[in-house]
Design an enzyme around this catalytic site. Structure first.
Site, PDB file in Angstrom:
ATOM      1  CG  HIS A   1     -19.255 -22.477   3.938  1.00 24.18           C
ATOM      2  ND1 HIS A   1     -18.878 -23.412   3.019  1.00 24.18           N
ATOM      3  CD2 HIS A   1     -20.603 -22.557   4.003  1.00 24.18           C
ATOM      4  CE1 HIS A   1     -19.953 -24.032   2.548  1.00 24.18           C
ATOM      5  NE2 HIS A   1     -21.008 -23.531   3.149  1.00 24.18           N
TER       6      HIS A   1
ATOM      7  CG  HIS B   1     -25.685 -21.639   3.662  1.00 24.07           C
ATOM      8  ND1 HIS B   1     -25.831 -21.928   2.331  1.00 24.07           N
ATOM      9  CD2 HIS B   1     -24.726 -22.484   4.119  1.00 24.07           C
ATOM     10  CE1 HIS B   1     -25.007 -22.908   1.987  1.00 24.07           C
ATOM     11  NE2 HIS B   1     -24.326 -23.274   3.062  1.00 24.07           N
TER      12      HIS B   1
ATOM     13  CE  LYS C   1     -19.939 -24.695  -2.161  1.00 25.35           C
ATOM     14  NZ  LYS C   1     -20.207 -24.609  -0.751  1.00 25.35           N
TER      15      LYS C   1
ATOM     16  CG  HIS D   1     -20.926 -29.541  -1.304  1.00 27.99           C
ATOM     17  ND1 HIS D   1     -21.687 -29.123  -0.235  1.00 27.99           N
ATOM     18  CD2 HIS D   1     -21.010 -30.892  -1.309  1.00 27.99           C
ATOM     19  CE1 HIS D   1     -22.223 -30.173   0.364  1.00 27.99           C
ATOM     20  NE2 HIS D   1     -21.825 -31.270  -0.277  1.00 27.99           N
TER      21      HIS D   1
ATOM     22  CG  HIS E   1     -18.755 -28.094   4.072  1.00 26.76           C
ATOM     23  ND1 HIS E   1     -18.424 -28.964   3.073  1.00 26.76           N
ATOM     24  CD2 HIS E   1     -19.776 -27.344   3.589  1.00 26.76           C
ATOM     25  CE1 HIS E   1     -19.208 -28.733   2.026  1.00 26.76           C
ATOM     26  NE2 HIS E   1     -20.030 -27.758   2.317  1.00 26.76           N
TER      27      HIS E   1
ATOM     28  CG  ASP F   1     -22.172 -25.410   5.789  1.00 25.63           C
ATOM     29  OD1 ASP F   1     -22.852 -24.622   5.105  1.00 25.63           O
ATOM     30  OD2 ASP F   1     -22.175 -26.639   5.603  1.00 25.63           O
TER      31      ASP F   1
END
Ligand code: DOR
Ligand code: ZN
Length: 345
Positions: free
Chosen positions: A13, A15, A99, A136, A174, A247
């Site tokens: 995970h 970004h 996602k 999420h 997460h 994350d």
């Protein structure tokens, strides 16, 4: 010197953003990690297979020469996502997961899903073709306290999705609560969870005690200490249902240090040092490989890396840059608030 060898880890995970930030941060991941599941919450988001292919090409073009790194692409689920496009993306080998952002849950999630019924045709197709859904897991209902949003999501949304589609593979991203850990432990199949580096290290005090500390603010927000303890137990247990998803979420400092700061903690640089520290504290160094390098690929149906990473425990604390500079401004690096001794060789 004490050393620890493990298969090269992956980040399930991550970004990476785009443009100047992508250019500046990609090397911090590709230096240590062989693969990463790339989050699609760009502006505009990565919603089609064509978007994902173009984004993957931009990522690959930014990887420093000599690093071997494979971005595993995801699609941002909307109420208009075309199931045929998703299936085509999967078949072409490009798309590793889809996602689900509940609309309004976090950074760039306004185009996410409000009404799950509208996303059902895509979810049904994913269940059929074995494509995992990354979730999420927070409700956005204004009346629900932000510290309860994960637990309420599990009860009101996740359980509903999983009952309707028991064949759908769901990655609960997460996980930040004992409720999340217990929910995953209670499932006999098709459910796994990623755990971040920072949620193993901080509880909510880090954000709020002695002043408001924006660089410890992320979503889902860090919870009480007993939740952190539950996450540590899960991560260090070796249970194949738990694995690393950092994350790591870079935002330049002006977007964090302001009246309405963005959520996200940048941990790509020192994640492996932090994790070795945590696993050593928990007397579980021998299980770091399962968490960081073995359980994730097994869940996603991929082989573990053939490459080896060696971590060395130094006598003196290892230093990391406090900031990662980018052409868009500096990004503050996660400070675990204790010295780190483990270093990747
Ligand atoms: O802290 C976070 N940052 N949580 C998310 O869910 C999104 C991420 C981001 O994109 O900045
Ligand atoms: Zn994220």
């Amino acid at each position: 010197m004490k050393t620890l060898s493990l298969r090269r880890p992956d980040d399930w995970h991550l970004h990476l953003r785009d443009g100047a930030v992508l250019q500046a941060v990609i090397g911090d991941t590709s230096r240590h990690f062989g693969r990463a599941i790339i989050m699609p919450n760009l502006v505009p988001p990565v919603v089609t297979t064509d978007d994902a292919r173009a984004y993957r090409d931009r990522i690959l073009a930014a990887v420093p020469q000599g690093d071997r790194f494979e971005p595993l692409m995801t699609l941002y689920l909307t109420e208009h996502t075309d199931p045929d496009d998703v299936e085509e993306g999967r078949k072409s080998g490009l798309i590793a997961a889809v996602k689900l952002y509940p609309a309004g849950a976090t950074t760039n999630s306004h185009g996410g899903v409000r009404d799950l019924d509208k996303a059902m045709p895509v979810l049904e197709r994913m269940a059929k073709i074995g494509l995992p859904l990354c979730v999420h897991g927070e409700v956005t209902t204004p009346e629900v306290d932000i510290f309860d949003r994960e637990a309420v999501f599990i009860e009101e949304k996740l359980e509903v999705i999983r009952r309707r589609l028991p064949e759908l593979k769901v990655t609960m991203e997460h996980v930040t609560t004992k409720d999340g850990v217990d929910y995953i432990l209670a499932a006999d199949r098709n459910l796994a969870g990623t755990i971040t580096t920072h949620h193993l290290i901080i509880n909510r005090n880090a954000i709020l005690v002695g002043g408001i500390r924006p660089h410890y603010y992320c979503l889902p927000v860090a919870k009480r200490e007993h939740h952190r303890q539950a996450l540590r137990k899960a991560a260090t247990s070796g249970d194949p249902r738990f694995f690393l998803g950092t994350d790591s979420a870079p935002h330049v400092d002006p977007l964090k240090e302001c009246a309405c700061g963005c959520a996200g903690i940048y941990t790509s640089i020192n994640t492996m040092s932090c994790l070795a520290h945590v696993f050593e504290e928990e007397n579980a160094l021998e299980r770091l490989e399962a968490f960081a390098s073995l359980n994730g690929p097994a869940w996603y149906g991929l082989a573990a890396s053939e490459e080896i990473m060696v971590l060395e425990r130094q006598a003196e604390p290892v230093s990391y840059p406090a900031k990662r500079d980018t052409d868009a401004g500096p990004i503050t690096v996660f400070d675990p608030m204790f010295p780190l001794f483990w270093q990747v060789r």
